[in-house]
Design an enzyme around this catalytic site. Structure first.
Site, short mmCIF file in Angstrom:
data_model
loop_
_atom_site.label_atom_id
_atom_site.label_comp_id
_atom_site.label_asym_id
_atom_site.label_seq_id
_atom_site.Cartn_x
_atom_site.Cartn_y
_atom_site.Cartn_z
CB VAL A 14 5.67 -5.84 3.21
CG1 VAL A 14 4.51 -5.93 2.24
CG2 VAL A 14 6.57 -4.66 2.86
CE LYS A 105 10.52 -4.03 -4.51
NZ LYS A 105 10.35 -3.67 -3.12
CD GLU A 129 -0.45 -1.89 -8.28
OE1 GLU A 129 -1.33 -2.04 -9.14
OE2 GLU A 129 0.50 -1.08 -8.43
N GLY A 134 5.43 0.86 -3.98
CA GLY A 134 4.65 0.61 -2.76
C GLY A 134 3.15 0.71 -2.94
N GLY A 187 15.65 4.35 10.26
CA GLY A 187 14.99 3.21 9.60
C GLY A 187 14.58 3.48 8.17
CG ASP A 201 14.30 -0.47 -4.65
OD1 ASP A 201 13.76 -1.51 -4.24
OD2 ASP A 201 13.68 0.60 -4.80
CE LYS A 205 10.85 -0.15 -5.82
NZ LYS A 205 11.13 0.92 -4.86
N GLY A 302 6.84 0.98 3.17
CA GLY A 302 6.20 0.99 4.48
C GLY A 302 5.18 -0.13 4.61
N1 HSE Z 1 13.68 0.44 -0.42
C1 HSE Z 1 12.66 0.93 -1.27
C2 HSE Z 1 12.65 2.45 -1.23
C3 HSE Z 1 11.28 0.44 -0.94
O1 HSE Z 1 13.44 3.05 -0.52
O2 HSE Z 1 11.85 3.03 -1.93
C4 HSE Z 1 11.07 -0.96 -1.41
O3 HSE Z 1 11.33 -1.09 -2.76
#
Ligand code: HSE
Length: 426
Positions: A14, A105, A129, A134, A187, A201, A205, A302
């Site tokens: 990023v 996050k 943001e 993303g 990846g 994750d 969020k 990404g």
């Molecule tokens: N690893 C997260 C995803 C992206 O797969 O959406 C970053 O939060």
């Protein structure tokens, strides 16, 4: 024209994307935003990585104190991820009066109140943001686009890794482990995939998004969380026969009973807009009392999509002199005054394996009747074996009643195994 200096902490995926966008669009932002944004400093221990991006050696540092005390730096971009050392670095920047833009996050979800308190002391801006979904501008939508609304529901696919895995399992009939290995090789998934596949994750969020949507603090420990590691391809197949697609959903609701927030795999009807969000794409569906339904869709991860969100915050911080903080009580423990719902309501898909003999279904139906749970669909797969799979879908019921009913079904002599219980969202 106003000139603004930026420091980037970390040149990972990023950070590099952010640098490239700022470098390549500098003239464009001068023309369109009336601001000249320059990258004055980067914090990066791998000097070669920074040099390869064309960053002058004099601007590369491995010392946070040097970066945050640089008088040419107005905005600090933190893209390191994780709690430490990111938390220490962000606090150092805020204490120096620099505005902070972050994609972090986990840090934001766990320490938002502390960061905001530090920012208020020096009147610094705090922008995030890029922390959720993303490149999709969901934070600004909630703060600056949906303020007219009471938001009742927020539902989203907010993790691209798990959506990629579930999409391939569905389209190619593959098993979870097989797709995970492929996702790691390509990846899409980390070597240690736990944060994504266990739903952490998405929960980070959801904590941020539902706090903003409902104007109440929704901490991580109030979020029910299940990941996708136990998803069986058979359920994806049987679900498809019933007209459903399986997704890892993040759901926030704000109703009469209080707030509910949960992350778990769920079936959605094929015609629901979220069903067609495939691969690594993300989407968030919101219901506001004035606007009705809206859905935002795009890339949730990404270098360039997340860099886009970072740079939009940098431009916002550079061009707005007023600083906004949370629209809810954001102190440590502020959730104490908030009501949370644990016994949420849903429809359920249940698959169990039973001996193929008379009376088994009647017993199962009897248990559901006792718990006042009504059945919508029932399929028995006649596979000419002693043990057969039975799939049923219920009408909406309470989670606790459903769990008690499932325990009773599990205890029936002729039920070999309860294989799966999956929520079904309308
Ligand atoms: N690893 C997260 C995803 C992206 O797969 O959406 C970053 O939060």
């Amino acid at each position: 024209m106003k000139s603004v200096g930026v420091a980037i902490l970390g040149l990972g995926v990023v950070g590099s994307g952010t640098y490239k966008i700022l470098r390549d669009h500098r003239e464009f932002y001068k023309e369109t935003q009336d601001v000249d944004i320059s990258v004055e400093s980067v914090l990066e221990i791998n000097k070669q990585k920074a040099l390869a991006l064309g960053i002058e050696e004099s601007r590369i540092s491995d010392n946070i104190a040097e970066v945050v005390s640089n008088p040419n730096v107005d905005i600090v971009v933190e893209v390191i991820g994780g709690v430490e050392p990111a938390r220490t670095f962000v606090l150092a920047a805020l204490h120096s009066g620099k505005s902070v833009v972050t994609s972090n996050k986990e840090l934001f979800c766990k320490y938002w109140h502390e960061l905001e308190r530090a920012a208020k002391r020096t009147n610094a801006g705090l922008y995030f943001e890029a922390s959720c979904v993303g490149g999709v501008p969901i934070i600004r939508t909630l703060i600056d686009g949906m303020q007219a609304n009471h938001i009742r529901t927020l539902k989203g696919i907010i993790n691209g890794t798990t959506n990629y895995i579930l999409t391939r399992m569905a389209k190619e009939g593959l098993g979870y482990q097989e797709v995970l290995k492929d996702a790691q090789a390509l990846g899409y998934a980390e070597a240690n995939p736990a944060a994504d596949v266990e739903g952490y994750d998405a929960a980070y969020k959801l904590s941020i998004l539902s706090s903003l949507a409902f104007h109440k603090k929704v901490p991580l420990d109030k979020i029910y969380r299940e990941g996708i590691t136990s998803v069986d391809r058979k359920d994806i197949k049987y679900g498809a026969e019933l007209g459903y697609t399986l997704k890892l959903l993040a759901i926030g609701k704000n109703g009469e009973e209080g707030i509910e927030a949960r992350v778990h795999p769920a079936f959605v009807k094929n015609k629901h807009p979220l069903a067609s969000v495939n691969g690594s794409f993300n989407a968030v569906y919101l219901q506001g009392d004035s606007v009705g339904d809206i859905m935002l869709y795009g890339r949730g991860a990404g270098d360039m999509p997340t860099g886009s969100a970072i740079v939009s915050d940098v431009i916002y911080a550079a061009t707005h002199s007023d600083v906004k903080y949370s629209t809810f009580k954001n102190s440590a423990g502020a959730e104490k005054g908030v009501r949370f719902v644990n016994d949420f309501r849903s429809r359920y898909y249940i698959r169990f394996t039973a001996r193929d003999k008379a009376g088994v279904l009647a017993k199962v139906a009897g248990i559901f009747a006792k718990f006042n749970i009504s059945i919508v669909d029932l399929i028995q797969k006649g596979e000419e074996q002693d043990n057969v799979p039975i799939i049923l879908v219920t009408h909406e019921t309470g989670e606790m009643s459903l769990r008690r009913a499932v325990e009773k079904i599990r205890a029936l002599e002729d039920v070999v195994e309860v294989n799966s219980v999956i929520r079904v969202e309308d």
